[in-house]
Design a protein around this motif. Structure first.
Motif, PDB file in Angstrom:
ATOM      1  N   SER A  20     -17.792  68.919 -21.828  1.00  0.00           N
ATOM      2  CA  SER A  20     -18.710  69.957 -21.364  1.00  0.00           C
ATOM      3  C   SER A  20     -19.930  70.023 -22.276  1.00  0.00           C
ATOM      4  O   SER A  20     -20.034  70.924 -23.124  1.00  0.00           O
ATOM      5  CB  SER A  20     -17.995  71.309 -21.333  1.00  0.00           C
ATOM      6  OG  SER A  20     -16.860  71.266 -20.510  1.00  0.00           O
ATOM      7  N   PRO A  21     -20.868  69.057 -22.145  1.00  0.00           N
ATOM      8  CA  PRO A  21     -22.057  69.092 -22.994  1.00  0.00           C
ATOM      9  C   PRO A  21     -22.925  70.300 -22.666  1.00  0.00           C
ATOM     10  O   PRO A  21     -23.208  70.576 -21.504  1.00  0.00           O
ATOM     11  CB  PRO A  21     -22.770  67.787 -22.649  1.00  0.00           C
ATOM     12  CG  PRO A  21     -22.307  67.450 -21.274  1.00  0.00           C
ATOM     13  CD  PRO A  21     -20.895  67.940 -21.190  1.00  0.00           C
ATOM     14  N   THR A  22     -23.311  71.025 -23.668  1.00  0.00           N
ATOM     15  CA  THR A  22     -24.131  72.218 -23.470  1.00  0.00           C
ATOM     16  C   THR A  22     -25.293  72.206 -24.447  1.00  0.00           C
ATOM     17  O   THR A  22     -25.145  71.820 -25.616  1.00  0.00           O
ATOM     18  CB  THR A  22     -23.308  73.495 -23.682  1.00  0.00           C
ATOM     19  OG1 THR A  22     -22.690  73.459 -24.987  1.00  0.00           O
ATOM     20  CG2 THR A  22     -22.213  73.627 -22.637  1.00  0.00           C
ATOM     21  N   PHE A  23     -26.464  72.648 -23.974  1.00  0.00           N
ATOM     22  CA  PHE A  23     -27.624  72.768 -24.855  1.00  0.00           C
ATOM     23  C   PHE A  23     -27.379  73.884 -25.861  1.00  0.00           C
ATOM     24  O   PHE A  23     -26.918  74.973 -25.507  1.00  0.00           O
ATOM     25  CB  PHE A  23     -28.885  73.072 -24.057  1.00  0.00           C
ATOM     26  CG  PHE A  23     -30.078  73.352 -24.929  1.00  0.00           C
ATOM     27  CD1 PHE A  23     -30.758  72.315 -25.552  1.00  0.00           C
ATOM     28  CD2 PHE A  23     -30.496  74.655 -25.156  1.00  0.00           C
ATOM     29  CE1 PHE A  23     -31.843  72.568 -26.373  1.00  0.00           C
ATOM     30  CE2 PHE A  23     -31.585  74.919 -25.969  1.00  0.00           C
ATOM     31  CZ  PHE A  23     -32.262  73.868 -26.584  1.00  0.00           C
ATOM     32  N   GLN A  24     -27.691  73.604 -27.119  1.00  0.00           N
ATOM     33  CA  GLN A  24     -27.459  74.575 -28.183  1.00  0.00           C
ATOM     34  C   GLN A  24     -28.756  74.735 -28.984  1.00  0.00           C
ATOM     35  O   GLN A  24     -29.269  73.766 -29.535  1.00  0.00           O
ATOM     36  CB  GLN A  24     -26.305  74.124 -29.086  1.00  0.00           C
ATOM     37  CG  GLN A  24     -24.995  73.954 -28.304  1.00  0.00           C
ATOM     38  CD  GLN A  24     -23.895  73.328 -29.125  1.00  0.00           C
ATOM     39  OE1 GLN A  24     -23.645  73.745 -30.254  1.00  0.00           O
ATOM     40  NE2 GLN A  24     -23.211  72.334 -28.574  1.00  0.00           N
ATOM     41  N   ALA A  25     -29.263  75.945 -29.009  1.00  0.00           N
ATOM     42  CA  ALA A  25     -30.547  76.213 -29.658  1.00  0.00           C
ATOM     43  C   ALA A  25     -30.408  76.141 -31.170  1.00  0.00           C
ATOM     44  O   ALA A  25     -29.525  76.780 -31.750  1.00  0.00           O
ATOM     45  CB  ALA A  25     -31.060  77.588 -29.244  1.00  0.00           C
ATOM     46  N   PRO A  26     -31.269  75.358 -31.838  1.00  0.00           N
ATOM     47  CA  PRO A  26     -31.215  75.273 -33.302  1.00  0.00           C
ATOM     48  C   PRO A  26     -31.908  76.465 -33.957  1.00  0.00           C
ATOM     49  O   PRO A  26     -32.742  77.133 -33.344  1.00  0.00           O
ATOM     50  CB  PRO A  26     -31.961  73.976 -33.599  1.00  0.00           C
ATOM     51  CG  PRO A  26     -32.964  73.884 -32.488  1.00  0.00           C
ATOM     52  CD  PRO A  26     -32.288  74.459 -31.275  1.00  0.00           C
TER      53      PRO A  26
ATOM     54  N   THR B  63     -29.576  68.265 -29.866  1.00  0.00           N
ATOM     55  CA  THR B  63     -29.825  69.280 -28.843  1.00  0.00           C
ATOM     56  C   THR B  63     -28.548  69.714 -28.128  1.00  0.00           C
ATOM     57  O   THR B  63     -28.505  70.805 -27.542  1.00  0.00           O
ATOM     58  CB  THR B  63     -30.828  68.768 -27.792  1.00  0.00           C
ATOM     59  OG1 THR B  63     -30.281  67.625 -27.122  1.00  0.00           O
ATOM     60  CG2 THR B  63     -32.138  68.390 -28.449  1.00  0.00           C
ATOM     61  N   ILE B  64     -27.508  68.878 -28.162  1.00  0.00           N
ATOM     62  CA  ILE B  64     -26.239  69.261 -27.547  1.00  0.00           C
ATOM     63  C   ILE B  64     -25.100  69.275 -28.574  1.00  0.00           C
ATOM     64  O   ILE B  64     -23.919  69.131 -28.229  1.00  0.00           O
ATOM     65  CB  ILE B  64     -25.877  68.340 -26.350  1.00  0.00           C
ATOM     66  CG1 ILE B  64     -25.942  66.864 -26.754  1.00  0.00           C
ATOM     67  CG2 ILE B  64     -26.777  68.621 -25.177  1.00  0.00           C
ATOM     68  CD1 ILE B  64     -25.497  65.924 -25.640  1.00  0.00           C
ATOM     69  N   GLY B  65     -25.489  69.439 -29.846  1.00  0.00           N
ATOM     70  CA  GLY B  65     -24.475  69.680 -30.859  1.00  0.00           C
ATOM     71  C   GLY B  65     -23.892  68.468 -31.531  1.00  0.00           C
ATOM     72  O   GLY B  65     -22.783  68.537 -32.082  1.00  0.00           O
ATOM     73  N   GLY B  66     -24.604  67.324 -31.532  1.00  0.00           N
ATOM     74  CA  GLY B  66     -24.088  66.114 -32.163  1.00  0.00           C
ATOM     75  C   GLY B  66     -24.784  65.819 -33.480  1.00  0.00           C
ATOM     76  O   GLY B  66     -25.951  66.126 -33.665  1.00  0.00           O
ATOM     77  N   ILE B  67     -24.056  65.183 -34.391  1.00  0.00           N
ATOM     78  CA  ILE B  67     -24.588  64.850 -35.712  1.00  0.00           C
ATOM     79  C   ILE B  67     -25.422  63.575 -35.641  1.00  0.00           C
ATOM     80  O   ILE B  67     -25.431  62.860 -34.620  1.00  0.00           O
ATOM     81  CB  ILE B  67     -23.439  64.707 -36.730  1.00  0.00           C
ATOM     82  CG1 ILE B  67     -23.956  64.780 -38.163  1.00  0.00           C
ATOM     83  CG2 ILE B  67     -22.674  63.408 -36.486  1.00  0.00           C
ATOM     84  CD1 ILE B  67     -22.867  64.900 -39.207  1.00  0.00           C
ATOM     85  N   SER B  68     -26.098  63.238 -36.737  1.00  0.00           N
ATOM     86  CA  SER B  68     -27.073  62.144 -36.788  1.00  0.00           C
ATOM     87  C   SER B  68     -26.463  60.786 -36.435  1.00  0.00           C
ATOM     88  O   SER B  68     -25.340  60.463 -36.816  1.00  0.00           O
ATOM     89  CB  SER B  68     -27.693  62.083 -38.187  1.00  0.00           C
ATOM     90  OG  SER B  68     -28.231  63.332 -38.548  1.00  0.00           O
ATOM     91  N   SER B  69     -27.244  59.976 -35.721  1.00  0.00           N
ATOM     92  CA  SER B  69     -26.842  58.626 -35.331  1.00  0.00           C
ATOM     93  C   SER B  69     -27.106  57.643 -36.461  1.00  0.00           C
ATOM     94  O   SER B  69     -27.964  57.857 -37.314  1.00  0.00           O
ATOM     95  CB  SER B  69     -27.620  58.184 -34.083  1.00  0.00           C
ATOM     96  OG  SER B  69     -27.393  59.052 -33.004  1.00  0.00           O
ATOM     97  N   CYS B  70     -26.361  56.526 -36.443  1.00  0.00           N
ATOM     98  CA  CYS B  70     -26.546  55.501 -37.468  1.00  0.00           C
ATOM     99  C   CYS B  70     -26.110  54.145 -36.925  1.00  0.00           C
ATOM    100  O   CYS B  70     -25.433  54.058 -35.896  1.00  0.00           O
ATOM    101  CB  CYS B  70     -25.758  55.846 -38.731  1.00  0.00           C
ATOM    102  SG  CYS B  70     -23.969  55.853 -38.481  1.00  0.00           S
ATOM    103  N   LEU B  71     -26.512  53.098 -37.630  1.00  0.00           N
ATOM    104  CA  LEU B  71     -26.067  51.735 -37.335  1.00  0.00           C
ATOM    105  C   LEU B  71     -24.805  51.506 -38.159  1.00  0.00           C
ATOM    106  O   LEU B  71     -24.874  51.335 -39.367  1.00  0.00           O
ATOM    107  CB  LEU B  71     -27.160  50.727 -37.714  1.00  0.00           C
ATOM    108  CG  LEU B  71     -26.928  49.271 -37.342  1.00  0.00           C
ATOM    109  CD1 LEU B  71     -26.976  49.091 -35.833  1.00  0.00           C
ATOM    110  CD2 LEU B  71     -27.990  48.388 -38.007  1.00  0.00           C
ATOM    111  N   THR B  72     -23.659  51.500 -37.526  1.00  0.00           N
ATOM    112  CA  THR B  72     -22.400  51.597 -38.263  1.00  0.00           C
ATOM    113  C   THR B  72     -21.977  50.283 -38.906  1.00  0.00           C
ATOM    114  O   THR B  72     -22.215  49.208 -38.364  1.00  0.00           O
ATOM    115  CB  THR B  72     -21.271  52.074 -37.338  1.00  0.00           C
ATOM    116  OG1 THR B  72     -21.035  51.078 -36.338  1.00  0.00           O
ATOM    117  CG2 THR B  72     -21.633  53.373 -36.674  1.00  0.00           C
ATOM    118  N   GLY B  73     -21.299  50.406 -40.056  1.00  0.00           N
ATOM    119  CA  GLY B  73     -20.771  49.250 -40.745  1.00  0.00           C
ATOM    120  C   GLY B  73     -19.416  48.811 -40.227  1.00  0.00           C
ATOM    121  O   GLY B  73     -19.241  47.655 -39.819  1.00  0.00           O
TER     122      GLY B  73
END
Length: 405
Positions: free
Chosen positions: A216-222, A277-287
Motif C-alpha cells: 500500500s504505497p502512500t504519499f508521505q509529506a516530509p 516521497t512514499i517513505g523509502g530510504i536512499s537508493s544505491c548501487l549495491t555491492g
C-alpha cells in the motif's frame, strides 16, 4: 558540470536480451533478488518496528525500495549493457534506526529528500568519480571483503546449527560445481536453492503467517528540520556514495565492467528523491547484489541477470507483504546457506584483489576496521576502514602510490 557517460548508441533489442538470457543469468538474477528480499528486508522490518512505524508506512517503504529501484535497475542495465543493480543503503537503514528514537518519521523523510538532492549534485559535478579514483582498488576490495565476510561465517554457522537444511544444499552446490556437464544445465546456486527448498519442505519447517498480500504505497509529506538534516544527510550520503556505491563499483570493476560512476550517482539521487516521497530510504548501487549478478556466466551477458533481478524486484514491490512473510518463514539456515554459497567466489575474489600485490598493509587495516564495525559520528566501520587504511598506506606504503597502475 561534468560530461556524463552516454548509453550505448546501439541499444540491445528485446530479441537480443532474450538471446543473452540463459539459465545462469536467470539463476543469478533470482538469487540476487532472494538475497535482497531476505536479510536486508529484515533490517527494514526491525528498524521500522522499533521506530514505531505503522504497518502501512513499513509496507510503503518496502514497496518503494523494490519497485522504484527495480525500474532503475532495468533501465540502467539495459541502456548501458552492464549489471547496474540499484537497491537501498543497508548501513543507512541502520543509521536511521538509531535516529528514530528522537526524530519523527516526517523529519527523517525530509532528510531522505535532501540527501537525494545532494547526491544528484555530486554526480553532476563529477566529484564522486574523481574521489573514487583516488582510493586504491585493493583498499576498496578489502572493505568489500570485510563486509562480505559474514556471509562466509554465516554459512559455516548454518551447517553447524541446522545440518539437515544446510548440508544437502552444500553437497548439491559442490556436486554441480565439480561436475561441469551438470553445472551447465543447472547452475550450482540454483541447485542449492531447489535442494534447500525440498529439505525445508521435508522438515516441515515452513510456516508463513497470515497478513495482507498487496503493498500500500502512500504519499508521505516530509518535514525539514535543521537537527534532522545535520544528523542524517551527511551520514546517509556517505553510506550511499562511499560504502555502498564504492562496493558496487569495485565489484563491477573486478568483474571487468566499467560502470558509469557519475551517471549511477545521479540515478541514485533521483531514485532516492522519488523513493522518499512514499517513505523509502536512499537508493544505491549495491555491492552484494552486484557480486551475485556477476558470480558466473559470460561478462557480456551479466546485464541480463540484472534485468531479471530488476523485473523480479517489481513483483516483490507489488507483493511485498506476502513475499517477505514467505521468505522469513523459512529457517534462518536456508537463507544463510544460500547467501553464503552464492558469495563464496565473490569473497575469494575480494581477498585476492586486496592482498595480491600493492597496498597490502593498508588493505589489512581496512579489512580489520571494517569487520570490527567501529561506528563514529553514526558512520559505520566500512567508511572508517577506507579512511584508516588509506592513512596507513600513505604513511607506511608510500612507494605503492608511485607505482599505481
Amino acid at each position: 558540470m561534468t560530461q556524463l557517460t552516454a548509453p550505448r548508441r546501439q541499444r540491445v533489442s528485446v530479441r537480443g536480451l532474450v538471446d543473452d538470457l540463459g539459465p545462469t543469468q536467470a539463476a543469478n538474477g533470482l538469487v540476487a533478488l532472494v538475497f535482497a528480499a531476505t536479510g536486508p528486508v529484515a533490517v527494514i522490518l526491525a528498524v521500522g518496528t522499533a521506530g514505531g512505524l505503522s504497518r502501512v508506512e513499513i509496507s510503503s517503504w518496502i514497496f518503494a525500495v523494490f519497485f522504484l529501484n527495480g525500474l532503475l535497475t532495468i533501465a540502467a542495465s539495459w541502456a548501458y549493457r552492464q549489471p547496474l543493480s540499484f537497491f537501498w543503503t543497508i548501513p543507512g537503514t541502520v543509521v536511521v534506526g538509531k535516529s528514530l528514537d528522537h526524530l519523527t518519521w516526517p523529519e527523517v523523510l525530509g532528510a531522505f529528500l535532501v540527501t537525494g538532492a545532494l547526491i544528484v549534485v555530486l554526480g553532476l559535478t563529477g566529484w564522486v568519480g574523481r574521489a573514487m579514483a583516488v582510493i586504491p582498488l585493493p583498499l576498496v576490495m578489502a572493505m568489500v571483503a570485510g563486509v562480505f565476510l559474514r556471509f562466509g561465517t554465516d554459512l559455516v554457522g548454518a551447517v553447524r546449527s541446522d545440518a539437515a537444511i544446510a548440508a544437502p544444499m552444500v553437497l548439491a552446490f559442490v556436486a554441480l560445481s565439480r561436475i561441469t556437464s551438470l553445472g551447465r544445465w543447472m547452475p550450482p546456486v540454483l541447485g542449492a536453492l531447489l535442494v534447500g527448498a525440498a529439505a525445508v519442505g521435508i522438515a516441515g519447517s515452513f510456516a508463513p503467517a497470515s497478513g495482507p498480500v498487496l503493498a500500500s504505497p502512500t504519499f508521505q509529506a516530509p518535514v525539514f528540520t535543521t537537527g534532522a538534516l545535520l544528523e542524517l544527510v551527511v551520514p546517509l550520503a556517505i553510506t550511499v556514495l562511499v560504502v555502498q556505491n564504492g562496493q558496487g563499483v569495485a565489484v563491477l570493476n573486478q568483474a571487468g565492467h566499467r560502470p558509469p560512476i557519475n551517471v549511477a550517482t545521479v540515478w541514485c539521487g533521483i531514485g532516492s528523491m522519488l523513493s522518499a516521497t512514499i517513505g523509502g530510504i536512499s537508493s544505491c548501487l549495491t555491492g552484494p547484489t552486484s557480486s551475485l549478478l556477476v558470480a558466473s556466466g559470460k561478462r557480456e551477458r551479466h546485464y541480463a541477470a540484472a534485468v531479471v533481478c530488476g523485473a523480479l524486484a517489481l513483483v516483490v514491490g507489488l507483493f511485498a507483504p506476502l513475499f517477505v512473510r514467505l521468505m522469513l518463514a523459512t529457517p534462518p539456515a536456508y537463507v544463510a546457506t544460500l547467501g553464503g554459497l552464492a558469495m563464496l567466489r565473490a569473497l575469494q575474489g575480494a581477498f585476492v584483489a586486496s592482498f595480491a600485490h600493492r597496498f597490502t598493509l593498508g588493505a589489512l587495516v581496512t579489512f580489520l576496521v571494517t569487520i570490527t564495525d567501529v561506528t563514529i559520528f553514526n558512520i559505520g566501520g566500512a567508511f572508517w576502514g577506507i579512511v584508516l587504511g588509506l592513512a596507513a598506506s600513505w604513511i607506511l606504503e608510500p612507494a605503492d602510490f608511485d607505482h599505481r597502475e
